[in-house]
Motif scaffolding. Structure first.
Motif, PDB file in Angstrom:
ATOM      1  N   GLY A 113      60.623   4.217  57.572  1.00  0.00           N
ATOM      2  CA  GLY A 113      60.899   3.183  58.223  1.00  0.00           C
ATOM      3  C   GLY A 113      60.702   1.755  57.142  1.00  0.00           C
ATOM      4  O   GLY A 113      61.136   0.765  57.650  1.00  0.00           O
ATOM      5  N   LYS A 170      63.882   2.471  52.625  1.00  0.00           N
ATOM      6  CA  LYS A 170      64.157   3.065  51.273  1.00  0.00           C
ATOM      7  C   LYS A 170      65.465   3.607  51.498  1.00  0.00           C
ATOM      8  O   LYS A 170      66.427   3.294  50.418  1.00  0.00           O
ATOM      9  N   THR A 171      66.083   4.197  52.341  1.00  0.00           N
ATOM     10  CA  THR A 171      67.514   4.556  52.691  1.00  0.00           C
ATOM     11  C   THR A 171      68.362   3.419  52.571  1.00  0.00           C
ATOM     12  O   THR A 171      69.499   3.280  51.879  1.00  0.00           O
ATOM     13  N   SER A 172      67.976   2.475  53.143  1.00  0.00           N
ATOM     14  CA  SER A 172      68.757   1.143  53.090  1.00  0.00           C
ATOM     15  C   SER A 172      69.051   0.656  51.986  1.00  0.00           C
ATOM     16  O   SER A 172      70.169   0.413  51.466  1.00  0.00           O
TER      17      SER A 172
HETATM   18  N1  LIG Z   1      72.080   0.637  60.938  1.00  0.00           N
HETATM   19  C1  LIG Z   1      70.809   0.516  61.769  1.00  0.00           C
HETATM   20  N2  LIG Z   1      70.701   0.041  62.863  1.00  0.00           N
HETATM   21  C2  LIG Z   1      69.473  -0.163  63.435  1.00  0.00           C
HETATM   22  N3  LIG Z   1      68.376   0.013  62.746  1.00  0.00           N
HETATM   23  C3  LIG Z   1      68.370   0.591  61.470  1.00  0.00           C
HETATM   24  C4  LIG Z   1      69.673   0.755  60.837  1.00  0.00           C
HETATM   25  N4  LIG Z   1      69.333   1.261  59.433  1.00  0.00           N
HETATM   26  C5  LIG Z   1      68.046   1.157  59.599  1.00  0.00           C
HETATM   27  N5  LIG Z   1      67.470   0.718  60.360  1.00  0.00           N
HETATM   28  C6  LIG Z   1      65.902   0.659  60.683  1.00  0.00           C
HETATM   29  O1  LIG Z   1      65.624   0.003  59.555  1.00  0.00           O
HETATM   30  C7  LIG Z   1      64.270   0.520  59.133  1.00  0.00           C
HETATM   31  C8  LIG Z   1      64.336   1.072  57.655  1.00  0.00           C
HETATM   32  O2  LIG Z   1      65.179   2.274  57.888  1.00  0.00           O
HETATM   33  P1  LIG Z   1      65.449   3.217  56.473  1.00  0.00           P
HETATM   34  O3  LIG Z   1      66.058   4.499  56.909  1.00  0.00           O
HETATM   35  O4  LIG Z   1      66.012   2.400  55.380  1.00  0.00           O
HETATM   36  O5  LIG Z   1      63.930   3.571  56.241  1.00  0.00           O
HETATM   37  P2  LIG Z   1      63.190   4.766  55.136  1.00  0.00           P
HETATM   38  O6  LIG Z   1      62.212   3.992  54.507  1.00  0.00           O
HETATM   39  O7  LIG Z   1      64.314   5.232  54.571  1.00  0.00           O
HETATM   40  O8  LIG Z   1      62.745   5.658  56.127  1.00  0.00           O
HETATM   41  P3  LIG Z   1      62.331   7.271  56.006  1.00  0.00           P
HETATM   42  O9  LIG Z   1      61.290   7.255  54.907  1.00  0.00           O
HETATM   43  O10 LIG Z   1      61.793   7.729  57.403  1.00  0.00           O
HETATM   44  O11 LIG Z   1      63.675   8.022  55.696  1.00  0.00           O
HETATM   45  C9  LIG Z   1      63.801   1.561  60.114  1.00  0.00           C
HETATM   46  O12 LIG Z   1      63.049   0.831  61.077  1.00  0.00           O
HETATM   47  C10 LIG Z   1      65.423   1.797  60.780  1.00  0.00           C
HETATM   48  O13 LIG Z   1      65.135   2.146  62.103  1.00  0.00           O
END
Ligand SMILES: Nc1ncnc2c1ncn2[C@@H]1O[C@H](COP(=O)(O)OP(=O)(O)OP(=O)(O)O)[C@@H](O)[C@H]1O
Length: 236
Positions: free
Chosen positions: A38, A41-43
């Motif tokens: 969360g 990273k994916t963002s």
């Molecule tokens: N389109 C969206 N709408 C609402 N919240 C979002 C959206 N995209 C991401 N988030 C929120 O933004 C935060 C970061 O998400 P992201 O997927 O980038 O995290 P991450 O570091 O890749 O997580 P993981 O290791 O679990 O894959 C999270 O709290 C996620 O719920």
């Protein structure tokens, strides 16, 4: 080189997700973005690939401002992206998918070579349709293979390539990332939690709460992360 320059990404409802991230993914190097679930990273991978657009800041490819380019335009200019959740390409066979990615026809030897890198060693996959008859792990590996097949790509982005992949295929994949670094001058960006992928990184960026918490060479950052892990502390 791919650069994120003071990038912010805020949801339409106003919640900030990426809160001013600057990072560089140099050509010929493997940069691994890691950090807690969360953290964003994916963002960051989606911002790099053009699936989402920054609310503020710039994204640069070899110095050109590509912030306003969508995913198709970025793909055309050499940014290849393998999703965390793979997509299905209805109606295409594995061969057609890989040939589309490689932009050339590929003989069986070449196809098997690419598939072997993701642990799909048998020829029987080549003419299979890419649909729900394939398992989740097979689809994921085929998608990674399509990115590996893009020989002309300047930037290769892999979001959690380890997700859903068995140990043996994962070992092939780690070797494939090592080979990519050695053989090509592409900028490699991998989102990963896996120590074995962190071990092949040149640079590590730790993202938490939408910000870069720490970044630097693997030699400096990895021992710190492993130490934090031993103490079961968050790497921030
Ligand atoms: N389109 C969206 N709408 C609402 N919240 C979002 C959206 N995209 C991401 N988030 C929120 O933004 C935060 C970061 O998400 P992201 O997927 O980038 O995290 P991450 O570091 O890749 O997580 P993981 O290791 O679990 O894959 C999270 O709290 C996620 O719920």
């Amino acid at each position: 080189m791919l650069e994120l320059d003071h990038v912010r990404w805020t949801l339409p409802e106003g919640e900030p997700i990426i809160k001013g991230v600057s990072l560089r993914v140099p050509a010929g190097k493997l940069t691994v973005v890691t950090g807690p679930n969360g953290g964003g990273k994916t963002s960051i991978a989606k911002l790099a690939a053009g699936l989402i657009q920054p609310t503020e800041g710039r994204i640069l490819l070899d110095g050109t401002d590509i912030t306003g380019w969508d995913m198709t335009e970025r793909a055309r200019h050499g940014i290849a992206y393998a999703f965390q959740q793979p997509v299905h390409f209805k109606g295409l066979t594995v061969r057609e998918l890989l040939e589309t990615a490689a932009e050339e026809s590929l003989d069986e030897g070449k196809l098997c070579g690419i598939l072997g890198k993701v642990g799909l060693c048998t020829r029987e996959y080549i003419d299979r349709p890419v649909d729900s008859s394939l398992s989740g792990g097979e689809i994921k590996r085929i998608e990674i293979a399509t990115v590996l097949a893009r020989k002309q790509a300047k930037v290769l982005v892999f979001d959690e390539p380890e997700a859903g992949i068995d140990l043996w295929s994962f070992s092939s994949l780690v070797e494939a990332f090592r080979d990519l670094k050695a053989e090509r001058d592409s900028a490699l960006l991998i989102i990963s939690h896996q120590e074995r992928i962190l071990e092949v990184a040149d640079e590590i960026v730790v993202i938490a709460d939408g910000k870069v918490r720490v970044a630097g060479s693997r030699e400096i950052i990895l021992p710190r992360l492993l130490d934090e892990e031993k103490q079961s502390r968050c790497p921030i």
